[in-house]
Design a protein around this motif. Structure first.
Motif, PDB file in Angstrom:
ATOM      1  N   SER A 194      -6.092   3.862   9.333  1.00  0.00           N
ATOM      2  CA  SER A 194      -7.519   3.618   9.545  1.00  0.00           C
ATOM      3  C   SER A 194      -8.061   4.261  10.826  1.00  0.00           C
ATOM      4  N   LEU A 203     -10.689   4.104   2.783  1.00  0.00           N
ATOM      5  CA  LEU A 203      -9.276   3.746   2.857  1.00  0.00           C
ATOM      6  C   LEU A 203      -8.988   2.933   4.111  1.00  0.00           C
ATOM      7  N   LEU A 222       0.805  -1.214   0.000  1.00  0.00           N
ATOM      8  CA  LEU A 222       0.000   0.000   0.000  1.00  0.00           C
ATOM      9  C   LEU A 222       0.840   1.266   0.000  1.00  0.00           C
ATOM     10  N   ALA A 267      -7.593   9.874  -0.976  1.00  0.00           N
ATOM     11  CA  ALA A 267      -8.938   9.420  -0.612  1.00  0.00           C
ATOM     12  C   ALA A 267      -9.813  10.586  -0.181  1.00  0.00           C
ATOM     13  N   LEU A 309      -2.317   2.361  -7.746  1.00  0.00           N
ATOM     14  CA  LEU A 309      -1.824   3.087  -6.573  1.00  0.00           C
ATOM     15  C   LEU A 309      -0.651   3.999  -6.949  1.00  0.00           C
ATOM     16  N   VAL A 314      -7.153  -0.670   4.085  1.00  0.00           N
ATOM     17  CA  VAL A 314      -5.901  -0.882   4.819  1.00  0.00           C
ATOM     18  C   VAL A 314      -6.056  -1.966   5.882  1.00  0.00           C
ATOM     19  N   LEU A 319      -1.898   8.374   0.160  1.00  0.00           N
ATOM     20  CA  LEU A 319      -3.174   7.680  -0.014  1.00  0.00           C
ATOM     21  C   LEU A 319      -4.294   8.347   0.773  1.00  0.00           C
ATOM     22  N   SER A 320      -3.985   8.758   1.998  1.00  0.00           N
ATOM     23  CA  SER A 320      -4.997   9.421   2.831  1.00  0.00           C
ATOM     24  C   SER A 320      -5.471  10.716   2.177  1.00  0.00           C
ATOM     25  N   LEU A 352     -12.212   3.040  -4.973  1.00  0.00           N
ATOM     26  CA  LEU A 352     -11.206   4.100  -4.903  1.00  0.00           C
ATOM     27  C   LEU A 352     -10.628   4.367  -6.292  1.00  0.00           C
TER      28      LEU A 352
END
Length: 433
Positions: A105, A278, A22, A266, A242, A282, A262-263, A158
């Motif tokens: 998360s 997300l 990830l 999203a 990704l 995760v 990624l955060s 996503l």
């Protein structure tokens, strides 16, 4: 048969797709910019191709990855395989998965880090990991039939959102990706741990097929390779997306790691719901990988010790829990040097397995190739740990492909050829006598 291949292939995808899978592709994307497609191609070779080969390689042997390493020497087989299992399971792989799960998360909803929250999250996380790991045969059904489809649905959501919302021009690549994007991506693929994790997961896949009545060596190899292809197609698609997501985030902000990228992505795509989506991705990814690693480590150490499987996985989960509470940065700082050392050895071992018949399985080839590979990779690992060795460095830097992180490649070939000649000469002498 086809249904079993897909179920076990989905399980293998989920086992591979964890923390490193990830957080590293988005970083590659944001750093590589216009060189993205070359960079992600190199990443996929070590992040997908090598793990699938490693899984297939374990299907050639009767027991586990130790049997492959025993071809160098039984003592080497025991030590190296134990190091691999310890690295990917309680020391680095599982704790990294748990802490990444927490940071991506839970932490976004808290507005910052909390040692108490990390402790509570990891305690609950590892209780469930332990429960699912108690029965390895049921693990295949739990992950392959239920958790993986849910994980894939979240990733697809996503992905579609990213394609519809994001359309940022590619940026100028960082210096390393500008000069050698393919090989930089190739070395970055090490950090997923998947090629060495595959040495552990391979026997889980083989046992899953055996539980379904496939016993002949030919059919096991064939079925394992098909399941590997299923997992490989999924991993390639997810890594590519990704990484692309990372290329689209250059204009948004500056980031310190792939988790932050990624955060932020999203949040841009889905707003507050993005953080929740997300978090699901995760948590599922890190949970399935952790279960697979606990099971693999449990099965291996049960074989080489007198402890029961239940006691082994109890120890593995407890140690993983304790180390995970040291934090992600600490875990990564210690894992990179170890991975830098053992990864090239694992790669050479995997490749030699597929070339075994070409050189008649001569032990000297394994010993020569692994010895010279280990010397170079040990140096690289010590440097990654922060040790400076200027005298040795002046010699190592002259090795072909050293600047690309592949200084071990030519020594491995030379070592294998020397080992082959020594073995053949010994054979001739024995014949003459």
């Amino acid at each position: 048969m086809k249904k079993d291949v897909f179920i076990i292939g989905f399980m293998l995808f989920a086992l591979f797709f964890g923390a490193g899978n990830l957080i590293y592709p988005p970083t590659l994307g944001i750093d590589s910019g216009t060189s993205y497609w070359m960079a992600i191609s190199g990443f996929i070779i070590t992040g997908v191709g090598l793990p699938i080969l490693a899984v297939a390689a374990t299907s050639f042997v009767k027991n586990d990855a130790r049997e492959l390493a025993d071809r160098v020497h039984p003592l080497f087989g025991l030590i190296f395989t134990s190091i691999v299992y310890l690295a990917i399971a309680p020391f680095f792989g599982i704790p990294r998965a748990a802490t990444v799960g927490y940071e991506m998360s839970i932490e976004p909803f808290l507005g910052g880090g909390s040692t108490v929250a990390l402790f509570i999250f990891t305690a609950i996380f590892f209780i469930f990991v332990f429960i699912v790991s108690l029965n390895p045969s049921q693990m295949v059904d739990h992950i392959g039939q239920y958790l993986t489809p849910l994980l894939l649905l979240a990733i697809v959501a996503l992905s579609i959102g990213g394609i519809l919302v994001l359309n940022t021009p590619l940026s100028t690549p960082s210096p390393t990706y500008e000069s050698s994007p393919f090989f930089t991506g190739f070395v970055e693929g090490y950090l997923t741990m998947d090629a060495i994790a595959a040495l552990a997961f391979g026997i889980v896949v083989v046992n899953a097929f055996k539980d379904r009545g496939i016993t002949s060596r030919h059919n096991l190899v064939k079925a394992t390779l098909k399941a590997g292809i299923v997992a490989g197609v999924g991993l390639t698609a997810v890594y590519t997306f990704l990484g692309w997501l990372g290329t689209q985030m250059t204009a948004q902000d500056s980031f310190t790691n792939g988790g932050e990228i990624l955060s932020a992505a999203a949040n841009v795509i889905f707003g507050n719901f993005g953080a929740l989506l997300l978090g699901i991705i995760v948590t599922l990814a890190c949970f399935t990988t952790s279960v697979g690693l606990v099971v693999a480590a449990g099965q291996f150490f049960t074989k080489i010790t007198r402890f029961s499987y239940k006691w082994i996985i109890s120890i593995v989960t407890l140690v993983s829990f304790l180390i995970s509470n040291q934090g992600l940065d600490t875990i990564i700082s210690f894992s990179v040097p170890v991975l830098t050392f053992i990864y090239p050895i694992a790669i050479v071992l995997i490749l030699l397995t597929f070339m075994h018949k070409l050189f008649g399985g001569e032990t000297g080839v394994y010993r020569g190739a692994i010895l010279l590979t280990a010397i170079v990779s040990l140096y690289d690992g010590l440097v990654a740990f922060g040790l400076e060795m200027p005298t040795i460095a002046s010699f190592m830097e002259k090795l072909p492909f050293f600047e690309l992180g592949l200084g071990w490649l030519v020594p491995a070939v030379i070592g294998g050829l020397i080992g082959l000649m020594v073995s053949r000469n010994k054979g001739d002498l024995n014949t003459d006598s």
